[in-house]
Design a protein around this motif. Structure first.
Motif, PDB file in Angstrom:
ATOM      1  N   ILE B 318      -5.702 -11.298  -6.417  1.00 33.54           N
ATOM      2  CA  ILE B 318      -6.836 -10.524  -6.940  1.00 33.54           C
ATOM      3  C   ILE B 318      -6.502  -9.042  -6.858  1.00 33.54           C
ATOM      4  O   ILE B 318      -6.063  -8.568  -5.812  1.00 33.54           O
ATOM      5  N   ASP B 319      -6.754  -8.319  -7.947  1.00 28.15           N
ATOM      6  CA  ASP B 319      -6.449  -6.893  -7.967  1.00 28.15           C
ATOM      7  C   ASP B 319      -7.517  -6.121  -7.195  1.00 28.15           C
ATOM      8  O   ASP B 319      -8.623  -5.891  -7.708  1.00 28.15           O
ATOM      9  N   LEU B 320      -7.195  -5.715  -5.983  1.00 32.40           N
ATOM     10  CA  LEU B 320      -8.185  -5.027  -5.137  1.00 32.40           C
ATOM     11  C   LEU B 320      -8.427  -3.592  -5.587  1.00 32.40           C
ATOM     12  O   LEU B 320      -9.304  -2.923  -5.046  1.00 32.40           O
ATOM     13  N   SER B 321      -7.696  -3.124  -6.577  1.00 31.35           N
ATOM     14  CA  SER B 321      -7.971  -1.779  -7.103  1.00 31.35           C
ATOM     15  C   SER B 321      -9.136  -1.790  -8.082  1.00 31.35           C
ATOM     16  O   SER B 321      -9.571  -0.742  -8.556  1.00 31.35           O
ATOM     17  N   ALA B 322      -9.651  -2.986  -8.391  1.00 27.65           N
ATOM     18  CA  ALA B 322     -10.754  -3.085  -9.355  1.00 27.65           C
ATOM     19  C   ALA B 322     -12.054  -2.518  -8.785  1.00 27.65           C
ATOM     20  O   ALA B 322     -13.008  -2.290  -9.513  1.00 27.65           O
ATOM     21  N   ALA B 323     -12.108  -2.289  -7.474  1.00 31.83           N
ATOM     22  CA  ALA B 323     -13.277  -1.648  -6.860  1.00 31.83           C
ATOM     23  C   ALA B 323     -12.803  -0.464  -6.035  1.00 31.83           C
ATOM     24  O   ALA B 323     -11.605  -0.313  -5.780  1.00 31.83           O
ATOM     25  N   GLY B 324     -13.723   0.384  -5.630  1.00 28.54           N
ATOM     26  CA  GLY B 324     -13.368   1.526  -4.794  1.00 28.54           C
ATOM     27  C   GLY B 324     -13.099   1.093  -3.361  1.00 28.54           C
ATOM     28  O   GLY B 324     -13.497  -0.002  -2.954  1.00 28.54           O
ATOM     29  N   LEU B 325     -12.434   1.969  -2.617  1.00 23.90           N
ATOM     30  CA  LEU B 325     -12.067   1.626  -1.241  1.00 23.90           C
ATOM     31  C   LEU B 325     -13.284   1.323  -0.376  1.00 23.90           C
ATOM     32  O   LEU B 325     -13.210   0.528   0.547  1.00 23.90           O
ATOM     33  N   ASP B 326     -14.424   1.973  -0.698  1.00 27.19           N
ATOM     34  CA  ASP B 326     -15.595   1.764   0.142  1.00 27.19           C
ATOM     35  C   ASP B 326     -16.579   0.769  -0.463  1.00 27.19           C
ATOM     36  O   ASP B 326     -17.660   0.550   0.080  1.00 27.19           O
ATOM     37  N   ASP B 327     -16.205   0.166  -1.578  1.00 22.15           N
ATOM     38  CA  ASP B 327     -17.004  -0.947  -2.098  1.00 22.15           C
ATOM     39  C   ASP B 327     -16.717  -2.189  -1.260  1.00 22.15           C
ATOM     40  O   ASP B 327     -15.664  -2.314  -0.630  1.00 22.15           O
ATOM     41  N   THR B 328     -17.675  -3.116  -1.288  1.00 24.74           N
ATOM     42  CA  THR B 328     -17.450  -4.353  -0.538  1.00 24.74           C
ATOM     43  C   THR B 328     -16.624  -5.319  -1.378  1.00 24.74           C
ATOM     44  O   THR B 328     -16.493  -5.175  -2.598  1.00 24.74           O
ATOM     45  N   LEU B 329     -16.097  -6.281  -0.685  1.00 20.96           N
ATOM     46  CA  LEU B 329     -15.244  -7.269  -1.342  1.00 20.96           C
ATOM     47  C   LEU B 329     -15.967  -7.992  -2.478  1.00 20.96           C
ATOM     48  O   LEU B 329     -15.332  -8.431  -3.435  1.00 20.96           O
ATOM     49  N   GLU B 330     -17.293  -8.125  -2.359  1.00 22.15           N
ATOM     50  CA  GLU B 330     -18.046  -8.811  -3.408  1.00 22.15           C
ATOM     51  C   GLU B 330     -17.818  -8.167  -4.777  1.00 22.15           C
ATOM     52  O   GLU B 330     -17.978  -8.825  -5.800  1.00 22.15           O
ATOM     53  N   HIS B 331     -17.480  -6.901  -4.791  1.00 22.72           N
ATOM     54  CA  HIS B 331     -17.237  -6.233  -6.070  1.00 22.72           C
ATOM     55  C   HIS B 331     -16.024  -6.822  -6.782  1.00 22.72           C
ATOM     56  O   HIS B 331     -15.820  -6.573  -7.961  1.00 22.72           O
ATOM     57  N   VAL B 332     -15.201  -7.536  -6.076  1.00 23.25           N
ATOM     58  CA  VAL B 332     -13.956  -7.990  -6.706  1.00 23.25           C
ATOM     59  C   VAL B 332     -14.096  -9.433  -7.196  1.00 23.25           C
ATOM     60  O   VAL B 332     -14.236  -9.671  -8.387  1.00 23.25           O
ATOM     61  N   GLU B 333     -14.148 -10.381  -6.309  1.00 23.08           N
ATOM     62  CA  GLU B 333     -14.241 -11.770  -6.782  1.00 23.08           C
ATOM     63  C   GLU B 333     -14.546 -12.637  -5.577  1.00 23.08           C
ATOM     64  O   GLU B 333     -13.661 -12.951  -4.788  1.00 23.08           O
ATOM     65  N   ARG B 351     -19.234 -11.654   7.636  1.00 21.12           N
ATOM     66  CA  ARG B 351     -19.564 -10.225   7.623  1.00 21.12           C
ATOM     67  C   ARG B 351     -19.321  -9.665   6.233  1.00 21.12           C
ATOM     68  O   ARG B 351     -18.656 -10.272   5.413  1.00 21.12           O
ATOM     69  N   THR B 352     -19.840  -8.485   5.999  1.00 21.42           N
ATOM     70  CA  THR B 352     -19.543  -7.793   4.750  1.00 21.42           C
ATOM     71  C   THR B 352     -18.429  -6.785   5.004  1.00 21.42           C
ATOM     72  O   THR B 352     -18.517  -5.976   5.936  1.00 21.42           O
ATOM     73  N   TRP B 353     -17.373  -6.875   4.201  1.00 21.13           N
ATOM     74  CA  TRP B 353     -16.211  -6.028   4.413  1.00 21.13           C
ATOM     75  C   TRP B 353     -16.005  -5.119   3.212  1.00 21.13           C
ATOM     76  O   TRP B 353     -16.142  -5.545   2.073  1.00 21.13           O
ATOM     77  N   THR B 354     -15.636  -3.875   3.488  1.00 19.89           N
ATOM     78  CA  THR B 354     -15.214  -3.016   2.389  1.00 19.89           C
ATOM     79  C   THR B 354     -13.714  -3.237   2.166  1.00 19.89           C
ATOM     80  O   THR B 354     -12.998  -3.753   3.035  1.00 19.89           O
ATOM     81  N   ILE B 355     -13.288  -2.816   0.997  1.00 25.76           N
ATOM     82  CA  ILE B 355     -11.858  -2.929   0.670  1.00 25.76           C
ATOM     83  C   ILE B 355     -11.031  -2.197   1.731  1.00 25.76           C
ATOM     84  O   ILE B 355     -10.018  -2.693   2.219  1.00 25.76           O
ATOM     85  N   ARG B 356     -11.487  -1.016   2.106  1.00 26.98           N
ATOM     86  CA  ARG B 356     -10.757  -0.222   3.099  1.00 26.98           C
ATOM     87  C   ARG B 356     -10.645  -0.978   4.424  1.00 26.98           C
ATOM     88  O   ARG B 356      -9.585  -1.023   5.053  1.00 26.98           O
ATOM     89  N   GLU B 357     -11.766  -1.597   4.831  1.00 20.61           N
ATOM     90  CA  GLU B 357     -11.755  -2.317   6.105  1.00 20.61           C
ATOM     91  C   GLU B 357     -10.795  -3.515   6.059  1.00 20.61           C
ATOM     92  O   GLU B 357     -10.128  -3.825   7.048  1.00 20.61           O
ATOM     93  N   VAL B 358     -10.769  -4.159   4.924  1.00 23.55           N
ATOM     94  CA  VAL B 358      -9.837  -5.289   4.784  1.00 23.55           C
ATOM     95  C   VAL B 358      -8.407  -4.805   4.996  1.00 23.55           C
ATOM     96  O   VAL B 358      -7.626  -5.402   5.745  1.00 23.55           O
ATOM     97  N   ALA B 359      -8.072  -3.696   4.329  1.00 23.30           N
ATOM     98  CA  ALA B 359      -6.702  -3.184   4.436  1.00 23.30           C
ATOM     99  C   ALA B 359      -6.412  -2.743   5.863  1.00 23.30           C
ATOM    100  O   ALA B 359      -5.366  -3.080   6.424  1.00 23.30           O
ATOM    101  N   GLU B 360      -7.348  -2.012   6.457  1.00 35.30           N
ATOM    102  CA  GLU B 360      -7.060  -1.448   7.775  1.00 35.30           C
ATOM    103  C   GLU B 360      -7.041  -2.520   8.867  1.00 35.30           C
ATOM    104  O   GLU B 360      -6.337  -2.374   9.869  1.00 35.30           O
TER     105      GLU B 360
END
Lengths: 457, 457
Positions: B318-333, B351-360
């Motif tokens: 899944i292309d995680l660049s499709a949402a912003g770093l501080d958007d939650t994962l739900e924005h992607v798929e 939990r609800t995770w942002t893209i940034r949190e997933v990466a970090e």
């Protein structure tokens, strides 16, 4: 300083390679083919002797034409059991600094995308000491285990090889620009993506749209070796080979092939004179001619005619057990044999040969040159051979390893060095394999000299 | 004496492997991935530290899901450029005596007849120190360069893998009897042909009628490693794996997987308890806890979130660049990500995770265990992990090579030795890799314990 006579060591990762039976000699160690120590010793011996390269032949099938069976090959250790020489190279490279390695790869059975990574990895690990001996793999016994009902016809295999080389040239030369990899820690750029290009290859046989996985190595394209003896094989060599391996027992016969290949290369727009030609040779050298003849006689006493016929039958594609040892070749299959005799010139096609004579003619020296004598005698014969044939050097077999190789390094090489034909022992600057063959500054192929260069940006 | 905690080193022949950005650390040497010296140093360090094996991951495609491009992987050195680790093994074996080597091979892209020869050759050269990490190769970017229009579906790849292993087991175990090779010089018999058997394999996907080309090696079948995380992958591991590599950040989550695999193996008629489980771990160790935390903080400052997202995007598909770093994962798929979160348990799926949190969350330790502290602190945590999870040891990553590996060997291993968990430094008897995992006398697989043994005569 590159050698004036190129020296290669012709080996295979098996016990019985060029001629058969000699593994039984009490001092032969060829049955240690599956150990690292055996090969590391050999590579160090070659490096000590100023050899340019260690050449690994390879096949991926059993020889099973003689008696319609693989049994004679098994009992006689005729290229069976065997192992994969590609996997030896990094160990040998780690124990040498200057020796090159020419390793066989099959354009019929490998995938070009993976093979490109294989040779690029080895070129990195060896710092540019790698050659690729291109084969199209003739054995039916390999084909049937590798996804085919029968072997692909000869000329079709060469068509595949042509496109295969186009793909790997694109991957090696056309995908990553020289300055693509910057390793810039401060600016967080390892590779500049704008300098890495998809090759977008779409041909009748291979589809490879992507980028090469490896960064450029010192040589990029490994030195291309080839040993095809058919007319199609010679055209292929004229187009692609940088080094050609020939098997002749007379320099006059060799001269015809050398001229032929160089002329074909000139016609293909390359410089035929730049193609290095290596003649197969077996060398029995001792302090005196008499001592060398005694050694030869000792070695010959271990010759195994059954093993030799097993190998020749596979080479000829004809079961030589169909006639008795003292029957003439006509008893087997005339036309095909005649063609083979013309190639294996040890056997004058105008004479009548018995099966036994065919086998024995190939004992010890195989179908290549056999030099026996003192260092001066052998060096004279080698110089004479090169002067007559126009070849550049020798790919030297060793049916009784490590005996013949050690004698060449300890007895013959000092004589060749004295004559200025082989670089001095202390000339230790590492070079790429291509530079060893063509001179310094030739780490990579050049436009107008080799087709791979046309894919470089 | 085998180690009580199994220790593996998890590497890939590339710069950025388990987590991204750390190649920029001033003392990191991961950009030397393409040199022999770098890997020989690493292997010697591991041997000094009593490690059981060096595990080489491998892929044959570029990560190109993030931003729909391979460019972030190129600029961030995310598994690109890379090289082929299989070609390193003989060099590393020649500079070590006891270290094992588990090397990845693909059942989707290789031919079983050739792969059998590859691993048999390495088992000979290393004297039985080889493992085969079986992968079915998920990357679409590999498939399209290797003869396919698109990647073969997941479960079909496992069907291919099943038959592939059947073929190579037959070649390794069923073709040459133990006493087939006699090397009898006096009687001119190298191999007794009556003890070499054609495997006559004819299946829906592979036809391999012939004999193995190699003679029996110490282990015959290399130690089978597997790391599949899907339910199909776990069944495959339960049937075939002798060592399973798991990635979890909590021993509780790991315990579920460990139980699951062992139970599936019991159901398949094997002894689940014999399957060795290795947990991925990253270890930052120093003389004191404070010093270790300071090191961790230093390392973390080199984390590259873009590189990490490039790697995670390829892993998730899944292309995680499709949402912003501080958007939650739900924005992607959502659905697909949820499945991934369950596998990569560092990310609690509730939990609800942002893209940034997933990466970090994956920085430094990746999705595996991260142990930071003094030798005693880390050793306690490792023992606790194994007690809770039921795993047998660790596959230890090094995002900042050679720093983390050296500290593990120089600081942690002495503590593990003091506790009797790792063999003493002077316990220098070489063993096969299988014996290191299962104990002496286990050089080969056994009937009732592994399917390969059923093909032995």
């Amino acid at each position: 300083m590159p050698n004036k006579i190129l020296l290669g060591s012709l080996r295979q990762m098996t016990t019985g390679h060029t001629t058969q039976g000699f593994w039984r000699h009490p001092e032969a160690q060829s049955d240690r083919y599956n150990t690292l120590e055996y090969w590391i010793d050999h590579a160090k011996t070659l490096e000590r002797g100023g050899f340019d390269f260690l050449f690994f032949a390879d096949v991926v099938g059993a020889l099973d034409v003689y008696q319609g069976s693989r049994d004679p090959s098994l009992s006689g250790a005729v290229e069976l059991p065997m192992a994969d020489p590609m996997l030896l190279i990094s160990a040998l490279a780690s124990h040498t600094k200057r020796l090159g390695f020419a390793v066989t790869g099959s354009t019929t059975y490998e995938k070009p995308y993976l093979l490109a990574r294989t040779y690029a990895t080895l070129d990195h690990l060896t710092r540019g000491r790698i050659g690729f001996n291109v084969v199209t793999s003739a054995l039916e016994s390999a084909a049937i285990n590798l996804g085919y009902d029968r072997q692909i016809p000869h000329d079709e295999r060469y068509e595949i090889a042509e496109e295969f080389l186009e793909v790997v040239y694109k991957l090696w030369e056309g995908s990553w620009e020289d300055d693509a990899v910057v390793r810039d820690r401060a600016n967080n750029v390892f590779t500049d993506p704008g300098k890495v290009h998809a090759i977008e290859h779409k041909g009748p046989r291979f589809s490879v749209p992507g980028i090469a996985l490896t960064e450029p190595s010192l040589q990029r394209t490994p030195v291309i070796f080839q040993a095809g003896i058919s007319s199609r094989g010679r055209r292929f060599a004229a187009d692609h080979a940088e080094a050609v391996f020939l098997v002749n027992d007379s320099p006059v016969a060799s001269a015809r092939q050398v001229r032929d290949i160089r002329q074909l290369a000139d016609e293909a727009g390359r410089r035929g004179a730049d193609i290095k030609i290596l003649s197969m040779a077996t060398i029995v050298v001792a302090q005196t001619d008499e001592a060398a003849l005694a050694k030869e006689s000792d070695y010959r006493s271990y010759f195994d005619i059954d093993g030799q016929l097993a190998q020749l039958s596979a080479l000829f594609g004809i079961d030589l057990s169909a006639a008795g040892l003292d029957d003439t070749l006509e008893h087997v299959e005339t036309d095909s044999i005649r063609g083979m005799l013309e190639i294996y010139t040890k056997l004058d096609p105008d004479r009548t040969w018995t099966i036994r004579e065919v086998a024995e003619a190939n004992a010890l020296g195989g179908a290549g040159a056999l030099f026996v004598g003192s260092p001066a005698t052998v060096a004279d014969a080698m110089e004479q051979w090169l002067a007559t044939s126009g070849a550049d050097g020798f790919n030297i077999a060793d049916p009784v390893p490590p005996l013949l190789s050690r004698d060449v390094v300890d007895l013959l090489v000092p004589e060749l060095r004295r004559r200025g034909l082989v670089e001095p022992a202390d000339d230790a600057e590492p070079l790429t394999l291509r530079e060893r063959l063509l001179g310094e500054g030739h780490a990579r192929t050049r436009a107008g000299e080799h087709p791979s260069a046309s894919y470089r940006r």
